[in-house]
Design a protein around this motif. Structure first.
Motif, PDB file in Angstrom:
ATOM      1  N   ASN B  29      -4.440  -9.339   5.484  1.00  0.00           N
ATOM      2  CA  ASN B  29      -5.071  -9.638   4.186  1.00  0.00           C
ATOM      3  C   ASN B  29      -4.552  -8.696   3.110  1.00  0.00           C
ATOM      4  OD1 ASN B  29      -7.514  -7.441   4.297  1.00  0.00           O
ATOM      5  ND2 ASN B  29      -7.198  -8.426   6.259  1.00  0.00           N
ATOM      6  N   PHE B  30      -3.638  -9.220   2.353  1.00  0.00           N
ATOM      7  CA  PHE B  30      -2.902  -8.459   1.350  1.00  0.00           C
ATOM      8  C   PHE B  30      -3.758  -8.225   0.115  1.00  0.00           C
ATOM      9  CE2 PHE B  30       0.987  -7.311  -0.883  1.00  0.00           C
ATOM     10  CZ  PHE B  30       0.690  -7.626  -2.199  1.00  0.00           C
ATOM     11  N   ARG B  31      -3.739  -6.976  -0.370  1.00  0.00           N
ATOM     12  CA  ARG B  31      -4.401  -6.702  -1.637  1.00  0.00           C
ATOM     13  C   ARG B  31      -3.372  -6.330  -2.699  1.00  0.00           C
ATOM     14  NH1 ARG B  31      -6.777  -2.320  -4.659  1.00  0.00           N
ATOM     15  NH2 ARG B  31      -8.499  -3.123  -5.927  1.00  0.00           N
ATOM     16  N   SER B  32      -2.472  -5.403  -2.342  1.00  0.00           N
ATOM     17  CA  SER B  32      -1.479  -4.959  -3.320  1.00  0.00           C
ATOM     18  C   SER B  32      -0.300  -4.337  -2.586  1.00  0.00           C
ATOM     19  CB  SER B  32      -2.072  -3.943  -4.292  1.00  0.00           C
ATOM     20  OG  SER B  32      -2.473  -2.775  -3.598  1.00  0.00           O
ATOM     21  N   LEU B  33       0.810  -4.221  -3.291  1.00  0.00           N
ATOM     22  CA  LEU B  33       1.990  -3.541  -2.755  1.00  0.00           C
ATOM     23  C   LEU B  33       2.322  -2.401  -3.703  1.00  0.00           C
ATOM     24  CD1 LEU B  33       5.088  -5.026  -1.078  1.00  0.00           C
ATOM     25  CD2 LEU B  33       5.387  -3.369  -2.938  1.00  0.00           C
ATOM     26  N   LEU B  34       2.644  -1.271  -3.118  1.00  0.00           N
ATOM     27  CA  LEU B  34       2.850  -0.053  -3.894  1.00  0.00           C
ATOM     28  C   LEU B  34       4.221   0.542  -3.584  1.00  0.00           C
ATOM     29  CD1 LEU B  34      -0.556   1.018  -2.626  1.00  0.00           C
ATOM     30  CD2 LEU B  34      -0.174   0.678  -5.029  1.00  0.00           C
ATOM     31  N   TRP B  35       4.822   1.105  -4.613  1.00  0.00           N
ATOM     32  CA  TRP B  35       6.060   1.873  -4.447  1.00  0.00           C
ATOM     33  C   TRP B  35       5.805   3.318  -4.854  1.00  0.00           C
ATOM     34  CZ3 TRP B  35      10.520   0.328  -2.198  1.00  0.00           C
ATOM     35  CH2 TRP B  35      10.766  -1.034  -2.082  1.00  0.00           C
ATOM     36  N   CYS B  89       7.425   2.268   0.430  1.00  0.00           N
ATOM     37  CA  CYS B  89       6.681   1.057   0.108  1.00  0.00           C
ATOM     38  C   CYS B  89       5.429   1.039   0.970  1.00  0.00           C
ATOM     39  CB  CYS B  89       7.568  -0.159   0.400  1.00  0.00           C
ATOM     40  SG  CYS B  89       6.741  -1.743   0.281  1.00  0.00           S
ATOM     41  N   ALA B  90       4.321   0.602   0.409  1.00  0.00           N
ATOM     42  CA  ALA B  90       3.077   0.489   1.177  1.00  0.00           C
ATOM     43  C   ALA B  90       2.336  -0.765   0.756  1.00  0.00           C
ATOM     44  CB  ALA B  90       2.191   1.713   0.954  1.00  0.00           C
ATOM     45  N   VAL B  91       1.610  -1.350   1.685  1.00  0.00           N
ATOM     46  CA  VAL B  91       0.759  -2.508   1.392  1.00  0.00           C
ATOM     47  C   VAL B  91      -0.680  -2.116   1.641  1.00  0.00           C
ATOM     48  CG1 VAL B  91       0.125  -4.831   2.125  1.00  0.00           C
ATOM     49  CG2 VAL B  91       2.527  -4.215   1.865  1.00  0.00           C
ATOM     50  N   GLU B  92      -1.527  -2.425   0.680  1.00  0.00           N
ATOM     51  CA  GLU B  92      -2.958  -2.141   0.811  1.00  0.00           C
ATOM     52  C   GLU B  92      -3.663  -3.389   1.330  1.00  0.00           C
ATOM     53  OE1 GLU B  92      -4.971  -1.097  -2.789  1.00  0.00           O
ATOM     54  OE2 GLU B  92      -6.622  -0.149  -1.721  1.00  0.00           O
ATOM     55  N   LEU B  93      -4.568  -3.180   2.277  1.00  0.00           N
ATOM     56  CA  LEU B  93      -5.309  -4.284   2.876  1.00  0.00           C
ATOM     57  C   LEU B  93      -6.663  -4.448   2.210  1.00  0.00           C
ATOM     58  CD1 LEU B  93      -4.645  -3.500   6.652  1.00  0.00           C
ATOM     59  CD2 LEU B  93      -3.254  -4.848   5.081  1.00  0.00           C
ATOM     60  N   TYR B  94      -7.064  -5.688   2.037  1.00  0.00           N
ATOM     61  CA  TYR B  94      -8.386  -5.960   1.458  1.00  0.00           C
ATOM     62  C   TYR B  94      -9.512  -5.563   2.398  1.00  0.00           C
ATOM     63  CZ  TYR B  94      -8.558  -8.326  -3.054  1.00  0.00           C
ATOM     64  OH  TYR B  94      -8.557  -8.603  -4.393  1.00  0.00           O
ATOM     65  N   SER B  95      -9.254  -5.700   3.713  1.00  0.00           N
ATOM     66  CA  SER B  95     -10.349  -5.545   4.679  1.00  0.00           C
ATOM     67  C   SER B  95     -10.930  -4.140   4.685  1.00  0.00           C
ATOM     68  CB  SER B  95      -9.864  -5.904   6.078  1.00  0.00           C
ATOM     69  OG  SER B  95      -8.729  -5.122   6.400  1.00  0.00           O
ATOM     70  N   ASN B  96     -10.053  -3.132   4.582  1.00  0.00           N
ATOM     71  CA  ASN B  96     -10.549  -1.752   4.694  1.00  0.00           C
ATOM     72  C   ASN B  96      -9.887  -0.814   3.686  1.00  0.00           C
ATOM     73  OD1 ASN B  96      -7.981  -1.556   5.714  1.00  0.00           O
ATOM     74  ND2 ASN B  96      -8.603  -1.169   7.832  1.00  0.00           N
ATOM     75  N   TYR B  97      -9.127  -1.367   2.763  1.00  0.00           N
ATOM     76  CA  TYR B  97      -8.450  -0.586   1.719  1.00  0.00           C
ATOM     77  C   TYR B  97      -7.458   0.425   2.284  1.00  0.00           C
ATOM     78  CZ  TYR B  97     -11.884  -2.700  -1.301  1.00  0.00           C
ATOM     79  OH  TYR B  97     -12.657  -3.607  -1.961  1.00  0.00           O
ATOM     80  N   GLN B  98      -7.077   0.238   3.530  1.00  0.00           N
ATOM     81  CA  GLN B  98      -6.093   1.159   4.086  1.00  0.00           C
ATOM     82  C   GLN B  98      -4.688   0.729   3.682  1.00  0.00           C
ATOM     83  OE1 GLN B  98      -6.446   2.273   8.188  1.00  0.00           O
ATOM     84  NE2 GLN B  98      -8.653   2.580   8.044  1.00  0.00           N
ATOM     85  N   LEU B  99      -3.791   1.712   3.662  1.00  0.00           N
ATOM     86  CA  LEU B  99      -2.395   1.470   3.310  1.00  0.00           C
ATOM     87  C   LEU B  99      -1.539   1.467   4.571  1.00  0.00           C
ATOM     88  CD1 LEU B  99      -1.955   3.802   0.209  1.00  0.00           C
ATOM     89  CD2 LEU B  99      -2.490   1.381   0.247  1.00  0.00           C
ATOM     90  N   ILE B 100      -0.692   0.450   4.668  1.00  0.00           N
ATOM     91  CA  ILE B 100       0.309   0.387   5.733  1.00  0.00           C
ATOM     92  C   ILE B 100       1.640   0.736   5.089  1.00  0.00           C
ATOM     93  CG2 ILE B 100       1.342  -1.002   7.551  1.00  0.00           C
ATOM     94  CD1 ILE B 100      -1.701  -0.680   7.803  1.00  0.00           C
TER      95      ILE B 100
END
Lengths: 116, 111
Positions: B29-35, B89-100
């Motif tokens: 569940n994608f929320r945002s992508l960060l650089w 690069c990181a992707v933030e998840l909607y489910s728990n706001y954690q960054l991958i």
């Protein structure tokens, strides 16, 4: 403006020794995080604290404990260090859990830990 | 399993060249992508992307998200030696706001 301050910057431990990494932020942020960074791997979340008084496990919590001492301070403790815990540790903070509307996490400068 | 993959892992170019760094993701569940840019020490924020096709720019750096292709690119034009860094690069998840986080691209700019 210091931002996020971590201590110590470098530490060498023997297997089985314990130590605590200290982190403090002066931005009045609610959420704080501990990550580790290993070569060829991304940052991995160890523990986080969404707000003062709460802590939760991240992706790789085994072998670590944390304490959110107050709103400013979040410490990471290795009770019995192992060579697999050799890494660079980063503390980070954000206004609220996640990156909010800005996408910004504020990181400390890192602590390089070597376990022999 | 959620994952973020960056390519290339390392890149060496000459000053003045243009570079394109890639980030692809597979998350639940994608929320945002960060650089982020990491020089010697702390990562510092570059961009946050949430919508497809909208370019974010800051000076010589720009980034765009493609949600259909589950990817993002970071472009740097007229590179300078000061652009040498690891780009994360990181992707933030909607489910728990954690960054991958991805493993990063190490960019070296030669004078």
């Amino acid at each position: 403006n210091a931002g996020v301050t971590q201590t110590p910057k470098f530490q060498v431990l023997k297997t089985g020794q314990s130590m605590t990494l200290q982190c403090a932020q002066d931005m009045n942020h609610n959420s704080m995080y501990w990550y580790r960074q290993d070569p060829g791997m991304g940052l991995r979340l160890i523990y986080y604290s969404a707000s003062e008084g709460t802590t939760d496990k991240g992706e790789v919590p085994n072998g670590y404990n944390v304490s959110r001492l107050n709103k400013r301070e979040f410490s990471l403790r290795l009770e019995s260090a192992a060579p697999s815990q050799t890494s660079v540790y980063f503390c980070a903070s954000s206004e609220a859990l996640g990156t909010g509307n800005t996408g910004e996490l504020f990181f400390g400068e890192g602590s390089r830990l070597t376990v022999l | 399993e959620d994952k973020v993959v960056q390519s290339p892992l390392s890149l060496v170019v000459h000053e003045g060249d243009t570079v394109t760094l890639n980030c692809s993701y597979e998350v639940t569940n994608f929320r945002s992508l960060l650089w982020y840019k990491q020089e010697k020490k702390a990562p510092t924020f570059l961009f946050m992307l949430t919508s497809s096709g909208i370019e974010k720019k800051s000076g010589r750096l720009s980034s765009i998200l493609d949600k259909k292709e589950l990817s993002s690119i970071l472009n740097i034009t007229a590179t300078q030696t000061g652009d040498s860094a690891i780009y994360l690069c990181a992707v933030e998840l909607y489910s728990n706001y954690q960054l991958i986080w991805g493993a990063g691209t190490k960019l070296i700019i030669k004078p």
